[in-house]
Structures are given as C-alpha cells and as structure tokens.
Design an enzyme around this catalytic site. Structure first.
Site, PDB file in Angstrom:
ATOM      1  NE  ARG A   1      -4.241  -1.836   0.597  1.00  0.00           N
ATOM      2  CZ  ARG A   1      -4.625  -2.077  -0.400  1.00  0.00           C
ATOM      3  NH1 ARG A   1      -4.485  -0.990  -1.383  1.00  0.00           N
ATOM      4  NH2 ARG A   1      -5.442  -2.989  -0.284  1.00  0.00           N
TER       5      ARG A   1
ATOM      6  CG  LEU B   1       3.008   3.768   4.197  1.00  0.00           C
ATOM      7  CD1 LEU B   1       4.615   3.708   4.660  1.00  0.00           C
ATOM      8  CD2 LEU B   1       2.383   2.993   5.020  1.00  0.00           C
TER       9      LEU B   1
ATOM     10  CG  HIS C   1      10.063  -0.919  -7.072  1.00  0.00           C
ATOM     11  ND1 HIS C   1       8.795  -1.050  -6.945  1.00  0.00           N
ATOM     12  CD2 HIS C   1      10.213  -0.519  -8.117  1.00  0.00           C
ATOM     13  CE1 HIS C   1       8.325  -0.412  -8.062  1.00  0.00           C
ATOM     14  NE2 HIS C   1       9.352  -0.511  -8.602  1.00  0.00           N
TER      15      HIS C   1
ATOM     16  CG  LEU D   1       4.335   5.006  -7.019  1.00  0.00           C
ATOM     17  CD1 LEU D   1       3.591   3.957  -5.812  1.00  0.00           C
ATOM     18  CD2 LEU D   1       3.093   4.542  -8.154  1.00  0.00           C
TER      19      LEU D   1
ATOM     20  CD  GLU E   1      13.485  -7.577  -4.018  1.00  0.00           C
ATOM     21  OE1 GLU E   1      12.663  -7.295  -3.738  1.00  0.00           O
ATOM     22  OE2 GLU E   1      12.957  -7.820  -5.672  1.00  0.00           O
TER      23      GLU E   1
HETATM   24  C1  GRF Z   1       9.925  -7.714  -3.621  1.00  0.00           C
HETATM   25  O1  GRF Z   1       9.223  -7.881  -4.886  1.00  0.00           O
HETATM   26  C2  GRF Z   1       9.875  -6.741  -3.225  1.00  0.00           C
HETATM   27  O2  GRF Z   1      10.795  -5.891  -3.844  1.00  0.00           O
HETATM   28  C3  GRF Z   1       8.827  -6.472  -3.720  1.00  0.00           C
HETATM   29  O3  GRF Z   1       6.958  -7.218  -3.059  1.00  0.00           O
HETATM   30  C4  GRF Z   1       8.108  -8.230  -3.245  1.00  0.00           C
HETATM   31  C5  GRF Z   1       8.188  -8.825  -1.670  1.00  0.00           C
HETATM   32  O4  GRF Z   1       9.051 -10.156  -1.188  1.00  0.00           O
HETATM   33  N1  GRF Z   1       7.875  -4.350  -3.324  1.00  0.00           N
HETATM   34  P1  GRF Z   1       8.960 -10.669  -0.349  1.00  0.00           P
HETATM   35  O5  GRF Z   1       7.718 -10.812   0.311  1.00  0.00           O
HETATM   36  O6  GRF Z   1       9.569  -9.803   0.714  1.00  0.00           O
HETATM   37  O7  GRF Z   1       9.188 -11.673  -0.211  1.00  0.00           O
END
Ligand code: GRF
Length: 204
Positions: free
Chosen positions: A94, A96, A112, A147, A177
């Site tokens: 969401r 914020l 992201h 955003l 990530e």
């Molecule tokens: C990830 O790809 C993150 O970049 C995006 O949502 C996904 C979340 O994955 N915002 P997780 O819940 O951390 O496994």
C-alpha cells in the site's frame, strides 16, 4: 545487541526480504535488530515467520479500523511501542499516507523490484519485460509522499534474458533484493551520509 538500532518492518506477504534483513543483522554485519513486524494482511506468511523467530508481529488490517488514516496510526503506534527508529517496507503493498510518512520522515526505506525511476508501481518485473529492457534490478530508496520516488540508497542490476518469464526475472531480482536491503541498511547505520537534492551521498 541491546544497543542495536531497532527496526520495524511492514509487510503484506511472504516476507522474504524481512527474513533477509533479519538474518543479516548482528555484530559486524547490520548493527540492528527487527523489533517488530506489522502487516496490513492478517494472513501474511511473513507474520508467522516473525513469530516463529520470537519477533513480535501484529496484523492491523484496514477492515479493523474506521479509515486508512486510523489503520496507519495503529501501525505507527505498534512501531513506536517497540521503539522502532527505522521502518523498512518489505513487500508492503500500500502507499503510505502523509501522516505516516511525516511521523517517520527520513527513516522509512522501501525495496522495489526495478531500477527506479523505471517501472514504479505494481508488477515492475512485468513492466520491464513488456518494455524490452535488457537490464533490470532492484532499488532500495527512502520513502516520501511520491510513488517509489524517494532518494535512492542502493541499486543492484541483473540481466534480462530473451526467454525470461515474469517468474524467472522476479526470482533473479529477488536474489539481489536479499543482498541490497541489508547492504543499504548497513551503510546507512554505519557510514556517514547526507542527502543532497535527490542524491544520497555516503562518506562524511
Ligand atoms: C519484493 O519483490 C519487493 O521488491 C516488492 O514486493 C516483493 C516482496 O517480497 N516490494 P517478499 O514479501 O519480501 O518476499
């Protein structure tokens, strides 16, 4: 570890980024601990992952509150009660509102799955494939009212292959990530930094 920085995590789903952060925390790594996890989704698997590791975890779904503002205030209260200095959005799905952003301004991070400013919003990996880019990746950035638009802390790139499905690309990005988020938090906690315009500049 009790003088470690306290981090609150907001999530909506499986919580793999939360786990990557949690597992990277400790002396010599990310000098912080996850003090609390809060979700807007009662069934989010990330909540159970937190509880099974002894981390307080709460659901504050929109339906349990009279307004979005009240729901976000409930999340903010959970964070404050557990002394969160930093808020890491880890798949919090969401946008914020301004009151929440103001309450924790400059201390909210998001991850992201694209190289921002390309492909903000939902389905970033699908957007990248549809556009035909040859490189994508992930971005850890500060959260402001825009955003996916706040100052960038860390980015990591991955190749996009011709035969990639959305799932293939999402998995390749997710691996990065899980490296990028701990790296970003560690650098912010350990190194000197300042924000110049839109730029996060490390080094004092
Ligand atoms: C990830 O790809 C993150 O970049 C995006 O949502 C996904 C979340 O994955 N915002 P997780 O819940 O951390 O496994």
């Amino acid at each position: 570890m009790d003088d470690a920085h306290r981090v609150g995590v907001l999530l909506s789903g499986r919580g793999s980024n939360f786990l990557a952060l949690h597992e990277a925390m400790g002396p010599g790594e990310v000098p912080a601990r996850v003090a609390v996890v809060v979700s807007n989704v009662a069934e989010a698997p990330g909540l159970e992952k937190a509880r099974s590791r002894g981390i307080p975890a709460f659901a504050e779904p929109r339906a349990a509150h009279s307004s979005v503002a009240a729901q976000e205030e409930a999340m903010a209260s959970r964070l404050r009660e557990h002394g969160a200095e930093w808020v890491c959005l880890a798949g919090y799905m969401r946008i914020l509102g301004p009151d929440f952003v103001r309450a924790f301004r400059g201390r909210i991070l998001n991850i992201h799955p694209s190289l921002l400013p390309s492909f903000p919003g939902l389905h970033a990996q699908r957007q990248a494939l549809a556009h035909g880019v040859k490189i994508s990746g992930c971005t850890v950035h500060f959260v402001d009212e825009s955003l996916d638009g706040g100052p960038i802390v860390v980015q990591r790139a991955v190749p996009v292959y011709d035969r990639d499905s959305e799932h293939d690309l999402a998995e390749r990005i997710l691996t990065e990530e899980h490296r990028a988020y701990p790296e970003a938090l560690r650098r912010l906690l350990v190194e000197g930094w300042r924000i110049e315009g839109r730029r996060v500049v490390f080094g004092s």
